[in-house]
Write a protein that holds these residues in place. Sequence first.
Motif, PDB file in Angstrom:
ATOM      1  N   HIS A 109      66.909 122.091  95.718  1.00 56.68           N
ATOM      2  CA  HIS A 109      67.730 123.128  94.604  1.00 56.68           C
ATOM      3  C   HIS A 109      67.236 124.590  95.010  1.00 56.68           C
ATOM      4  CE1 HIS A 109      70.447 118.796  94.910  1.00 56.68           C
ATOM      5  NE2 HIS A 109      69.390 118.857  93.859  1.00 56.68           N
ATOM      6  N   ILE A 110      68.024 125.429  94.130  1.00 55.44           N
ATOM      7  CA  ILE A 110      67.491 126.737  93.850  1.00 55.44           C
ATOM      8  C   ILE A 110      68.278 127.171  93.150  1.00 55.44           C
ATOM      9  CG2 ILE A 110      65.743 128.821  94.757  1.00 55.44           C
ATOM     10  CD1 ILE A 110      65.306 127.673  97.388  1.00 55.44           C
ATOM     11  N   GLU A 111      68.208 127.882  92.444  1.00 54.07           N
ATOM     12  CA  GLU A 111      69.147 129.117  91.454  1.00 54.07           C
ATOM     13  C   GLU A 111      68.209 130.326  91.359  1.00 54.07           C
ATOM     14  OE1 GLU A 111      71.315 127.134  87.814  1.00 54.07           O
ATOM     15  OE2 GLU A 111      70.266 128.710  87.221  1.00 54.07           O
ATOM     16  N   VAL A 112      69.382 131.144  91.887  1.00 53.26           N
ATOM     17  CA  VAL A 112      68.614 132.451  91.689  1.00 53.26           C
ATOM     18  C   VAL A 112      69.701 133.235  90.719  1.00 53.26           C
ATOM     19  CG1 VAL A 112      68.456 134.829  92.618  1.00 53.26           C
ATOM     20  CG2 VAL A 112      68.414 132.816  94.256  1.00 53.26           C
ATOM     21  N   SER A 113      69.370 133.827  89.832  1.00 55.05           N
ATOM     22  CA  SER A 113      70.153 134.663  88.698  1.00 55.05           C
ATOM     23  C   SER A 113      69.672 135.412  87.991  1.00 55.05           C
ATOM     24  CB  SER A 113      70.500 133.382  87.168  1.00 55.05           C
ATOM     25  OG  SER A 113      69.131 132.869  86.746  1.00 55.05           O
ATOM     26  N   ASP A 114      70.428 136.734  87.149  1.00 53.38           N
ATOM     27  CA  ASP A 114      70.447 137.910  86.891  1.00 53.38           C
ATOM     28  C   ASP A 114      70.557 137.636  85.516  1.00 53.38           C
ATOM     29  OD1 ASP A 114      69.942 140.994  86.392  1.00 53.38           O
ATOM     30  OD2 ASP A 114      70.476 141.707  87.959  1.00 53.38           O
ATOM     31  N   LYS A 115      69.089 137.868  84.677  1.00 49.81           N
ATOM     32  CA  LYS A 115      69.718 137.255  83.511  1.00 49.81           C
ATOM     33  C   LYS A 115      70.482 138.673  82.825  1.00 49.81           C
ATOM     34  CE  LYS A 115      66.913 136.841  78.922  1.00 49.81           C
ATOM     35  NZ  LYS A 115      67.380 138.247  77.868  1.00 49.81           N
ATOM     36  N   GLN A 163      62.732 119.890  78.357  1.00 52.80           N
ATOM     37  CA  GLN A 163      64.216 118.748  77.590  1.00 52.80           C
ATOM     38  C   GLN A 163      63.962 117.893  79.082  1.00 52.80           C
ATOM     39  OE1 GLN A 163      66.055 120.262  74.923  1.00 52.80           O
ATOM     40  NE2 GLN A 163      66.629 117.955  74.039  1.00 52.80           N
ATOM     41  N   ASN A 164      64.356 118.531  79.443  1.00 53.17           N
ATOM     42  CA  ASN A 164      65.544 117.905  80.911  1.00 53.17           C
ATOM     43  C   ASN A 164      64.336 117.985  82.012  1.00 53.17           C
ATOM     44  OD1 ASN A 164      67.326 117.686  78.972  1.00 53.17           O
ATOM     45  ND2 ASN A 164      68.577 119.886  79.859  1.00 53.17           N
ATOM     46  N   PRO A 165      64.684 116.740  82.795  1.00 59.33           N
ATOM     47  CA  PRO A 165      64.286 116.619  84.418  1.00 59.33           C
ATOM     48  C   PRO A 165      64.944 117.830  85.313  1.00 59.33           C
ATOM     49  CG  PRO A 165      65.505 114.125  84.498  1.00 59.33           C
ATOM     50  CD  PRO A 165      65.767 115.527  82.579  1.00 59.33           C
ATOM     51  N   HIS A 166      63.990 118.314  86.470  1.00 58.71           N
ATOM     52  CA  HIS A 166      63.381 118.480  87.057  1.00 58.71           C
ATOM     53  C   HIS A 166      64.955 119.083  87.585  1.00 58.71           C
ATOM     54  CE1 HIS A 166      60.907 117.114  89.631  1.00 58.71           C
ATOM     55  NE2 HIS A 166      60.139 117.193  89.004  1.00 58.71           N
ATOM     56  N   GLU A 167      64.633 117.705  88.221  1.00 68.50           N
ATOM     57  CA  GLU A 167      65.660 117.197  89.563  1.00 68.50           C
ATOM     58  C   GLU A 167      65.751 117.530  90.650  1.00 68.50           C
ATOM     59  OE1 GLU A 167      69.684 117.621  87.785  1.00 68.50           O
ATOM     60  OE2 GLU A 167      69.391 114.712  87.064  1.00 68.50           O
ATOM     61  N   ASN A 168      63.915 118.372  90.963  1.00 67.00           N
ATOM     62  CA  ASN A 168      63.675 118.932  92.675  1.00 67.00           C
ATOM     63  C   ASN A 168      64.379 120.256  92.471  1.00 67.00           C
ATOM     64  OD1 ASN A 168      63.988 115.843  93.453  1.00 67.00           O
ATOM     65  ND2 ASN A 168      62.337 116.975  94.084  1.00 67.00           N
ATOM     66  N   LYS A 169      64.868 121.068  91.505  1.00 64.84           N
ATOM     67  CA  LYS A 169      65.563 122.082  91.298  1.00 64.84           C
ATOM     68  C   LYS A 169      64.136 123.483  90.876  1.00 64.84           C
ATOM     69  CE  LYS A 169      69.700 124.544  89.161  1.00 64.84           C
ATOM     70  NZ  LYS A 169      70.552 124.210  89.346  1.00 64.84           N
ATOM     71  N   ALA A 170      64.544 124.481  91.403  1.00 68.90           N
ATOM     72  CA  ALA A 170      63.296 125.760  91.391  1.00 68.90           C
ATOM     73  C   ALA A 170      64.276 126.879  90.967  1.00 68.90           C
ATOM     74  CB  ALA A 170      62.508 126.000  92.737  1.00 68.90           C
ATOM     75  N   TYR A 171      64.092 127.510  90.262  1.00 64.81           N
ATOM     76  CA  TYR A 171      64.878 128.786  89.402  1.00 64.81           C
ATOM     77  C   TYR A 171      63.993 130.088  90.396  1.00 64.81           C
ATOM     78  CZ  TYR A 171      66.616 125.579  87.099  1.00 64.81           C
ATOM     79  OH  TYR A 171      67.884 124.301  86.420  1.00 64.81           O
ATOM     80  N   GLU A 172      64.764 131.541  90.321  1.00 60.65           N
ATOM     81  CA  GLU A 172      63.734 132.392  90.468  1.00 60.65           C
ATOM     82  C   GLU A 172      65.296 133.532  89.512  1.00 60.65           C
ATOM     83  OE1 GLU A 172      61.987 135.417  91.550  1.00 60.65           O
ATOM     84  OE2 GLU A 172      61.510 133.917  92.797  1.00 60.65           O
ATOM     85  N   ARG A 173      64.855 133.974  88.572  1.00 58.05           N
ATOM     86  CA  ARG A 173      65.055 134.232  87.310  1.00 58.05           C
ATOM     87  C   ARG A 173      64.606 135.791  87.231  1.00 58.05           C
ATOM     88  NH1 ARG A 173      69.440 133.563  84.036  1.00 58.05           N
ATOM     89  NH2 ARG A 173      69.416 134.777  81.878  1.00 58.05           N
ATOM     90  N   PHE A 229      60.131 129.566  88.381  1.00 58.71           N
ATOM     91  CA  PHE A 229      60.313 128.434  87.482  1.00 58.71           C
ATOM     92  C   PHE A 229      60.562 127.451  88.768  1.00 58.71           C
ATOM     93  CE2 PHE A 229      60.000 129.366  83.732  1.00 58.71           C
ATOM     94  CZ  PHE A 229      60.451 128.757  83.061  1.00 58.71           C
ATOM     95  N   LEU A 230      58.788 126.523  89.506  1.00 62.61           N
ATOM     96  CA  LEU A 230      58.892 125.894  90.618  1.00 62.61           C
ATOM     97  C   LEU A 230      59.075 123.911  90.424  1.00 62.61           C
ATOM     98  CD1 LEU A 230      56.618 127.779  93.022  1.00 62.61           C
ATOM     99  CD2 LEU A 230      59.093 127.632  92.977  1.00 62.61           C
ATOM    100  N   PRO A 231      59.480 123.129  90.717  1.00 64.14           N
ATOM    101  CA  PRO A 231      59.523 122.030  90.183  1.00 64.14           C
ATOM    102  C   PRO A 231      57.418 121.120  90.411  1.00 64.14           C
ATOM    103  CG  PRO A 231      60.622 121.971  91.708  1.00 64.14           C
ATOM    104  CD  PRO A 231      60.636 122.704  91.755  1.00 64.14           C
ATOM    105  N   PHE A 232      57.168 120.430  89.743  1.00 64.38           N
ATOM    106  CA  PHE A 232      55.471 120.479  89.269  1.00 64.38           C
ATOM    107  C   PHE A 232      55.509 119.548  88.424  1.00 64.38           C
ATOM    108  CE2 PHE A 232      50.917 121.218  89.157  1.00 64.38           C
ATOM    109  CZ  PHE A 232      50.407 120.551  90.737  1.00 64.38           C
ATOM    110  N   ASP A 233      54.647 118.336  88.598  1.00 67.50           N
ATOM    111  CA  ASP A 233      54.778 118.027  87.258  1.00 67.50           C
ATOM    112  C   ASP A 233      53.196 117.856  87.359  1.00 67.50           C
ATOM    113  OD1 ASP A 233      56.790 116.598  86.633  1.00 67.50           O
ATOM    114  OD2 ASP A 233      56.950 115.213  88.401  1.00 67.50           O
ATOM    115  N   SER A 234      52.344 118.656  85.891  1.00 70.57           N
ATOM    116  CA  SER A 234      50.748 118.567  85.392  1.00 70.57           C
ATOM    117  C   SER A 234      50.910 118.088  84.073  1.00 70.57           C
ATOM    118  CB  SER A 234      50.926 119.915  85.034  1.00 70.57           C
ATOM    119  OG  SER A 234      51.728 120.870  84.306  1.00 70.57           O
TER     120      SER A 234
END
Length: 411
Positions: A94-100, A206-216, A225-230
């Motif tokens: 999933h990818i979400e693109v938003s404009d703050k 706080q919440n799981p990434h559920e394989n979602k990436a964000y470009e804000r 934000f890219l899903p990556f467990d470090s």
Amino acid sequence: MKSAEAVDVVIIGGGIVGTVLAKGLSEKVRLSVALIDAVDPKQSSESSADFNPFTDTRVIALARRTVNELSDIGLNLEDLAKQHNGELPPQIKHIEVSDKGHVGLLNLNSDDYHIDAFGQVVSLSALTRLAASASSAYQYIAPAKVVTVTQHKERVNVGLDNGETLTAKLLVLADGGRSGLARQVGIAKTVSDYKQTAIVFNVHTQNPHENKAYERFTQHGPLAFLPFDSEIEGVKARENGFSVVWTVETEAAQSLMTLSKTEFVNALQDAFGYRQGKILRVSELASYPLMLAKAEPVTSHRTVVVGNAAQALHPIAGQGFNLGLRDVQQMRALIEKNLHENKDIGSFALLNEYAQKRQLDQNQIIALTDSLVTLFANNLPPLVAGRNIGLKAMNYLSPIKNSLVNKLMGY
């Protein structure tokens, strides 16, 4: 390691681009290849601030096409799980693109395109180590620095600081452009300073990434934000981790880097919002200046530049690394074709064909990333209104949306 005097191809730069090309040419095309790198592969201290590909802690998003092409040469990302207790590199579904601060919002879901994922997220150092350990078909010479490059009619001589000289039909510069060798062989570079800095770090949310990436997009620059467990502060993320690239004006970046951890988290939360709930942990920060750099031309006599040595892009939309891997695939395909036709793999004709075939893809991606930087860095009301209308419209206009998805997947 003592090198052979003559090889088919010399590649300078032991990062992922050079390593993938060396593996492909030596195993798939059956050429003799020497890969030269200036850094010490035995170095073990991790850092986001250096250029050692074996310790660079940055994280990259591999487009779907890149994942498939790496698999084609025997680099399956599932093998990374063996290095990480069975943990697979997260897919981007999933990818979400938003404009703050504005209504523009674009959502992309891989299920809508009948694919499992748009791509995968990997550690750059882990991928490089996987690639380097996956082949012994080529010579690996490191640490070693190139001190001379001499171009002759039918060969290129490469002199090393250990006194050895390699002779090759083709020289490939995959060194990120840092060595200055391209300039020595007549390949110039145009550079435009974005006057922006990328701050790179990992977070737990706080919440799981559920394989979602964000470009804000924010008033200061894009935030990815890219899903990556470090692991942060001794705590391992459990599918609630992200790798973050926060791009801001250089002066603002300097201010952000001096904040206390609590103040930084508050600033990040304000920029990103609460899409993932609260930000629980932030890793150490690293930063690097952002510029658009392009080699003109990308070839010289029996010499070619690929990857970041050919073009260094703004990280917006995460296109740079994937573009570099397409350079590698095109070069390998043309070399293989010329060998089948009993032609010289370092000839002007081959290099000229390579430059022409790569020009459209390179120019399109450079134009895409550069225009996005300009569009979303400008707060003039007409541009703000236009880009938000565009983001919302893409949700309903399939041809435009499909074109964007194809670009994101590397096609």
